[in-house]
Design a protein around this motif. Structure first.
Motif, mmCIF file in Angstrom:
data_model
loop_
_atom_site.group_PDB
_atom_site.id
_atom_site.type_symbol
_atom_site.label_atom_id
_atom_site.label_comp_id
_atom_site.label_asym_id
_atom_site.label_seq_id
_atom_site.Cartn_x
_atom_site.Cartn_y
_atom_site.Cartn_z
ATOM 1 N N TYR A 52 0.843 -1.196 0.000
ATOM 2 C CA TYR A 52 0.000 0.000 0.000
ATOM 3 C C TYR A 52 0.883 1.253 0.000
ATOM 4 C CZ TYR A 52 -3.424 -3.313 1.964
ATOM 5 O OH TYR A 52 -4.254 -4.382 2.197
ATOM 6 N N ASP A 53 0.301 2.362 -0.441
ATOM 7 C CA ASP A 53 1.016 3.637 -0.433
ATOM 8 C C ASP A 53 0.307 4.618 0.499
ATOM 9 O OD1 ASP A 53 2.422 5.969 -0.897
ATOM 10 O OD2 ASP A 53 1.827 6.148 -3.003
ATOM 11 N N GLY A 54 0.933 4.913 1.616
ATOM 12 C CA GLY A 54 0.373 5.867 2.574
ATOM 13 C C GLY A 54 1.131 7.178 2.610
ATOM 14 N N SER A 55 1.968 7.409 1.612
ATOM 15 C CA SER A 55 2.864 8.570 1.643
ATOM 16 C C SER A 55 2.154 9.913 1.486
ATOM 17 C CB SER A 55 3.934 8.433 0.559
ATOM 18 O OG SER A 55 3.334 8.416 -0.724
ATOM 19 N N ALA A 56 0.974 9.944 0.900
ATOM 20 C CA ALA A 56 0.282 11.215 0.662
ATOM 21 C C ALA A 56 -0.529 11.685 1.863
ATOM 22 C CB ALA A 56 -0.640 11.098 -0.551
ATOM 23 N N HIS A 57 -0.652 10.854 2.883
ATOM 24 C CA HIS A 57 -1.507 11.180 4.022
ATOM 25 C C HIS A 57 -1.012 12.415 4.788
ATOM 26 C CE1 HIS A 57 -4.162 10.668 7.425
ATOM 27 N NE2 HIS A 57 -3.115 10.872 8.197
ATOM 28 N N ARG A 58 -1.976 13.243 5.206
ATOM 29 C CA ARG A 58 -1.726 14.367 6.109
ATOM 30 C C ARG A 58 -2.812 14.332 7.178
ATOM 31 N NH1 ARG A 58 2.060 13.729 3.654
ATOM 32 N NH2 ARG A 58 3.392 15.182 2.541
ATOM 33 N N ALA A 59 -2.396 14.438 8.422
ATOM 34 C CA ALA A 59 -3.323 14.288 9.549
ATOM 35 C C ALA A 59 -4.345 15.419 9.606
ATOM 36 C CB ALA A 59 -2.546 14.230 10.859
ATOM 37 N N ARG A 60 -5.582 15.025 9.926
ATOM 38 C CA ARG A 60 -6.699 15.954 10.103
ATOM 39 C C ARG A 60 -7.385 15.637 11.420
ATOM 40 N NH1 ARG A 60 -6.895 14.293 4.721
ATOM 41 N NH2 ARG A 60 -8.108 12.473 5.254
ATOM 42 N N GLN A 61 -8.134 16.591 11.918
ATOM 43 C CA GLN A 61 -8.940 16.371 13.109
ATOM 44 C C GLN A 61 -10.404 16.242 12.697
ATOM 45 O OE1 GLN A 61 -8.882 19.395 16.179
ATOM 46 N NE2 GLN A 61 -9.651 17.965 17.703
ATOM 47 N N PHE A 62 -11.103 15.302 13.318
ATOM 48 C CA PHE A 62 -12.525 15.130 13.077
ATOM 49 C C PHE A 62 -13.269 16.352 13.592
ATOM 50 C CE2 PHE A 62 -16.797 13.603 13.751
ATOM 51 C CZ PHE A 62 -17.006 12.745 12.684
ATOM 52 N N THR A 63 -14.238 16.828 12.824
ATOM 53 C CA THR A 63 -15.057 17.966 13.230
ATOM 54 C C THR A 63 -16.529 17.599 13.083
ATOM 55 O OG1 THR A 63 -15.230 18.945 11.025
ATOM 56 C CG2 THR A 63 -13.304 19.582 12.353
ATOM 57 N N ALA A 64 -17.389 18.411 13.620
ATOM 58 C CA ALA A 64 -18.826 18.177 13.511
ATOM 59 C C ALA A 64 -19.265 18.095 12.050
ATOM 60 C CB ALA A 64 -19.597 19.276 14.238
ATOM 61 N N ALA A 65 -18.623 18.859 11.175
ATOM 62 C CA ALA A 65 -18.964 18.836 9.756
ATOM 63 C C ALA A 65 -18.729 17.460 9.131
ATOM 64 C CB ALA A 65 -18.159 19.890 9.002
ATOM 65 N N ASN A 66 -17.812 16.686 9.701
ATOM 66 C CA ASN A 66 -17.536 15.353 9.159
ATOM 67 C C ASN A 66 -18.736 14.421 9.258
ATOM 68 O OD1 ASN A 66 -14.245 15.755 10.372
ATOM 69 N ND2 ASN A 66 -14.789 15.651 8.215
ATOM 70 N N PHE A 67 -19.613 14.649 10.210
ATOM 71 C CA PHE A 67 -20.824 13.833 10.279
ATOM 72 C C PHE A 67 -21.667 14.042 9.021
ATOM 73 C CE2 PHE A 67 -20.172 13.781 14.966
ATOM 74 C CZ PHE A 67 -20.196 12.403 15.142
#
Length: 179
Positions: free
Chosen positions: A69-84
């Motif tokens: 698998y390639d996970g190199s493009a990932h950048r961390a995000r925080q879950f927000t209410a909008a994600n629902f």
């Protein structure tokens, strides 16, 4: 046939640098292998903000790479209410995340989108994908194996619906599978 409205899944762990990026990448790859990548959007986020904008932990990227698998493009995000509102399914990697997400849900529809990943692995001996952050390379590989198995189970339940036009989002999934 390409669905104009893809099914959106977000995987959630603590800092969005170990477990949830693994699940996001594995789920996306399953969709690609089955020719359904245009029908699915796979994302991930963390309950905390400690690693915003950072790459996945190097051990996560290494484990993913060792398993194709390639996970190199990932950048961390925080879950927000909008994600629902933006997602059809919110997949927690452990019961702490599940509890936090249910507390953040402002209504039954949003709360009903939250489910534990390991409920899709009938052989799992726990409900929690362990956090490998303070462990070594072997633990990252072990966690990836757990995630692959459970993600496959989740995908197998969703796949029949993904091959047909979208219906309203799934809600109320609580007991080891989707209705």
């Amino acid at each position: 046939m390409t669905s104009p409205d893809p099914f959106r899944v977000i995987f959630v762990c603590t800092g969005n640098i170990c477990r949830s990026p693994m699940a996001e990448v594995v789920f996306r790859e399953l969709a690609k292998q089955r020719g359904l990548d245009s029908h699915i959007v796979s994302r991930s986020a963390g309950t905390g903000d400690w690693h915003l904008g950072e790459r996945a932990d190097h051990r996560t990227i290494d484990s993913l790479s060792r398993h194709g698998y390639d996970g190199s493009a990932h950048r961390a995000r925080q879950f927000t209410a909008a994600n629902f509102a933006e997602n059809d399914l919110v997949v927690a990697l452990d019961r702490t995340h599940e509890r936090i997400l249910r507390e953040w849900a402002h209504d039954e529809d949003n709360e009903g989108k939250v489910i534990l990943l390991l409920t899709f692995d009938p052989e799992a001996s726990t409900h929690d994908v362990p956090d490998p952050y303070y462990a070594g390379e072997d633990m990252f590989d072990s966690v990836l194996g757990m995630i692959e198995t459970a993600t496959q189970g989740l995908f197998n339940q969703l796949e029949p619906a993904l091959r047909f036009p979208r219906t309203p989002p799934i809600s109320g999934a609580r007991s080891g599978g989707l209705p």
